[in-house]
Motif scaffolding. Structure first.
Motif, PDB file in Angstrom:
ATOM      1  N   GLU A 125      -1.538   6.840  -4.464  1.00 47.66           N
ATOM      2  CA  GLU A 125      -2.753   6.549  -3.719  1.00 47.66           C
ATOM      3  C   GLU A 125      -3.709   5.678  -4.533  1.00 47.66           C
ATOM      4  N   PHE A 126      -3.748   5.899  -5.829  1.00 48.76           N
ATOM      5  CA  PHE A 126      -4.605   5.084  -6.691  1.00 48.76           C
ATOM      6  C   PHE A 126      -4.155   3.631  -6.663  1.00 48.76           C
ATOM      7  N   LEU A 127      -2.862   3.411  -6.826  1.00 50.99           N
ATOM      8  CA  LEU A 127      -2.344   2.043  -6.853  1.00 50.99           C
ATOM      9  C   LEU A 127      -2.429   1.378  -5.484  1.00 50.99           C
ATOM     10  N   ALA A 128      -2.524   2.166  -4.425  1.00 50.15           N
ATOM     11  CA  ALA A 128      -2.650   1.595  -3.083  1.00 50.15           C
ATOM     12  C   ALA A 128      -3.994   0.908  -2.883  1.00 50.15           C
ATOM     13  N   THR A 129      -4.959   1.215  -3.751  1.00 52.88           N
ATOM     14  CA  THR A 129      -6.276   0.573  -3.653  1.00 52.88           C
ATOM     15  C   THR A 129      -6.335  -0.735  -4.432  1.00 52.88           C
ATOM     16  N   ILE A 130      -5.275  -1.061  -5.163  1.00 53.40           N
ATOM     17  CA  ILE A 130      -5.251  -2.248  -6.026  1.00 53.40           C
ATOM     18  C   ILE A 130      -4.617  -3.419  -5.286  1.00 53.40           C
ATOM     19  N   ASP A 131      -5.226  -4.581  -5.415  1.00 51.99           N
ATOM     20  CA  ASP A 131      -4.732  -5.798  -4.765  1.00 51.99           C
ATOM     21  C   ASP A 131      -3.272  -6.031  -5.126  1.00 51.99           C
ATOM     22  N   PRO A 132      -2.362  -6.079  -4.155  1.00 51.22           N
ATOM     23  CA  PRO A 132      -0.937  -6.274  -4.457  1.00 51.22           C
ATOM     24  C   PRO A 132      -0.632  -7.623  -5.082  1.00 51.22           C
ATOM     25  N   ARG A 133      -1.541  -8.596  -4.937  1.00 52.77           N
ATOM     26  CA  ARG A 133      -1.295  -9.919  -5.521  1.00 52.77           C
ATOM     27  C   ARG A 133      -1.894 -10.057  -6.926  1.00 52.77           C
ATOM     28  N   THR A 214      -7.602  -5.521   5.110  1.00 50.12           N
ATOM     29  CA  THR A 214      -7.709  -4.437   4.138  1.00 50.12           C
ATOM     30  C   THR A 214      -8.417  -4.938   2.888  1.00 50.12           C
ATOM     31  N   THR A 215      -9.314  -4.114   2.345  1.00 54.80           N
ATOM     32  CA  THR A 215     -10.030  -4.464   1.119  1.00 54.80           C
ATOM     33  C   THR A 215      -9.394  -3.764  -0.067  1.00 54.80           C
ATOM     34  N   PHE A 216      -9.247  -4.506  -1.169  1.00 54.26           N
ATOM     35  CA  PHE A 216      -8.643  -3.976  -2.390  1.00 54.26           C
ATOM     36  C   PHE A 216      -9.550  -4.258  -3.589  1.00 54.26           C
ATOM     37  N   ALA A 217      -9.328  -3.540  -4.668  1.00 58.09           N
ATOM     38  CA  ALA A 217      -9.943  -3.865  -5.951  1.00 58.09           C
ATOM     39  C   ALA A 217      -9.023  -4.832  -6.676  1.00 58.09           C
TER      40      ALA A 217
END
Length: 485
Positions: A125-133, A214-217
């Motif tokens: 879940e933590f990594l799901a908030t991180i920009d995949p790019r 979707t918004t990411f960090a």
């Protein structure tokens, strides 16, 4: 702060080692000569001498001691190359205000998911908030999550504070891609269970990017402003070692963290012998960066500020509060050069600041630093002639201090910095010798607890039954007698 600058650069010293021998310190050239290392690597045959010199070097480290955090450090400027903090851009129209609210809601949602993932120990879940790019940041995020899992986290929160729509350059926005990207300032707070009575709190710049709805960090390290500190768990993989009194958080290897436990425990025990066991938590947290640059990042200081500083005690909180979390931030390279006994002196000094809550205390610097030196040098005996060398030299030349050291006397650029620390230490020792160690502690506590602008004068009268002027006269006589004048 325990350092090699100031007093340490200007005096030699001796310290009694475990065999009872005394070891002179090397003389350091004046400022107009290129700096030379105080401890040089010698051939194997000189190994025992190097060990003794390293032990003696601790006198220099403690001679320029102090603390950071809630008080400003005159000799620890922020990085001049970092951007200067600016107020966030404010909305001037209803549409802009609405856009700001929308960004804040989107960013806050990401931060809440992050915090929940940490609390629930859910890496996915933590990594799901991180920009995949953001490949580089995703790797860093894995390390950050592992670090937080490794720490005894009692609470962890992230709070969206503000954003600046002009902070990201067009090139950076193009690199991020997506439909929108922006930089926000986020308040991060975390509490170490069993050690902190209040959470540590710092500001963290977080880059957000929205793509496909979707918004990411996308970053935790963009545009740190001058003086902005970085949490140790964002700087690389950490190892954690715990013992009865100590928590060592190392950016090096686990063996480094474990090595410091016994020294930190012994320092805590030495402080308790003087300060008392019931008047503080008897817990100390040591940050052990692997590099000087990491130490400076933790403290929010300019590059190379701490080249010759062994340790700093800082409050990891932005506003003065009772119970603020306090850390000892070490420079491991210098600590290794000191050896175990030298590290004990420095850590005892710094732990005294922790126990006495010096980072948020109204006590004058001469009392805070003199008392910390008194405790450290009680734990590891020091010869007067060596430890007060510069002060005695001045007194023998007819220059007897007229007053107790002022705040300005402890500035790194102060001409008579060595004498300030040495005379402060001997002022505290005089109180202990005249009235007993318990009276020295009582005097310190009385000044610390006072809410009055006359707290120091009141403590002199109520605890020592004299005025400051009367004490200064006695102290001057004491210094002259020790100097043989």
């Amino acid at each position: 702060m325990s350092r090699l600058t100031g007093a340490g650069e200007q005096r030699g010293a001796e310290v009694i080692d475990e065999q009872g021998d005394t070891v002179p310190l090397p003389v350091v050239p004046p400022d107009d000569h290129p700096p030379q290392p105080l401890v040089r690597k010698l051939p194997p045959a000189f190994g025992p001498i190097v060990k003794k010199v390293a032990l003696g070097l601790a006198i220099c480290l403690v001679a320029g001691a102090g603390y950071a955090g809630l008080r400003q450090i005159a000799d620890a400027p922020a990085d001049p190359n970092s951007p200067v903090a600016q107020p966030p851009q404010t909305s001037t129209t209803p549409d802009e205000a609405a856009e700001g609210v929308r960004r804040a809601v989107a960013g806050e949602a990401v931060l809440q998911k992050m915090a929940d993932a940490v609390e629930n120990d859910n890496r996915t879940e933590f990594l799901a908030t991180i920009d995949p790019r953001a490949a580089e940041f995703r790797a860093a995020a894995r390390t950050i999550f592992a670090n937080l899992t490794n720490l005894p986290i009692g609470s962890f929160t992230l709070r969206y504070v503000s954003d600046d729509t002009g902070a990201l350059t067009p090139d950076r926005q193009a690199e991020l891609g997506g439909s929108e990207s922006w930089l926000a300032q986020v308040e991060v707070s975390w509490q170490l269970a069993g050690y902190d009575t209040k959470p540590a709190r710092e500001m963290l710049p977080v880059t957000f990017v929205s793509r496909d709805g979707t918004t990411f960090a996308a970053s935790f390290s963009e545009r740190f402003v001058a003086g902005q500190r970085r949490p140790i768990w964002t700087l690389g993989p950490i190892d954690v070692a715990k013992s009865e009194h100590s928590l060592v958080i190392s950016l090096g290897s686990e063996s480094d963290a474990k090595t410091y436990l016994s020294v930190a425990d012994r320092a805590a025990e030495s402080v308790s012998e003087v300060w008392g066991k019931t008047n503080w938590r008897q817990k100390v947290i040591v940050y052990l960066p692997a590099k000087q640059a990491q130490m400076e990042a933790i403290l929010g200081a300019a590059p190379n500020t701490y080249t010759q500083i062994a340790a700093v005690t800082m409050a990891e909180l932005d506003t003065p509060q009772v119970g603020a979390p306090v850390r000892i931030v070490a420079n491991p390279k210098l600590f290794e050069e000191l050896g175990k006994q030298g590290r004990r002196i420095v850590l005892t000094h710094e732990t005294t600041h922790v126990a006495s809550t010096a980072t948020a205390s109204p006590v004058p610097l001469w009392l805070a630093e003199g008392f910390a030196d008194y405790v450290a040098f009680t734990a590891v005996p020091v010869q007067d002639e060596s430890a007060a060398k510069e002060l005695f030299k001045a007194i023998r030349a007819g220059d007897v201090p007229a007053t107790l050291p002022t705040t300005q006397s402890f500035a790194a650029s102060a001409k008579d910095l060595p004498q300030a620390y040495e005379s402060a230490w001997l002022a505290c020792r005089l109180i202990a010798e005249r009235e007993g160690q318990s009276k020295l502690v009582k005097f310190y506590r009385a000044v610390h607890a006072s809410k009055s602008s006359t707290g120091l004068a009141d403590a002199f009268k109520s605890v020592l039954d004299m005025t400051e002027a009367e004490f200064v006269v006695e102290w001057q006589k004491y210094l002259k007698r020790l100097a043989g004048v």
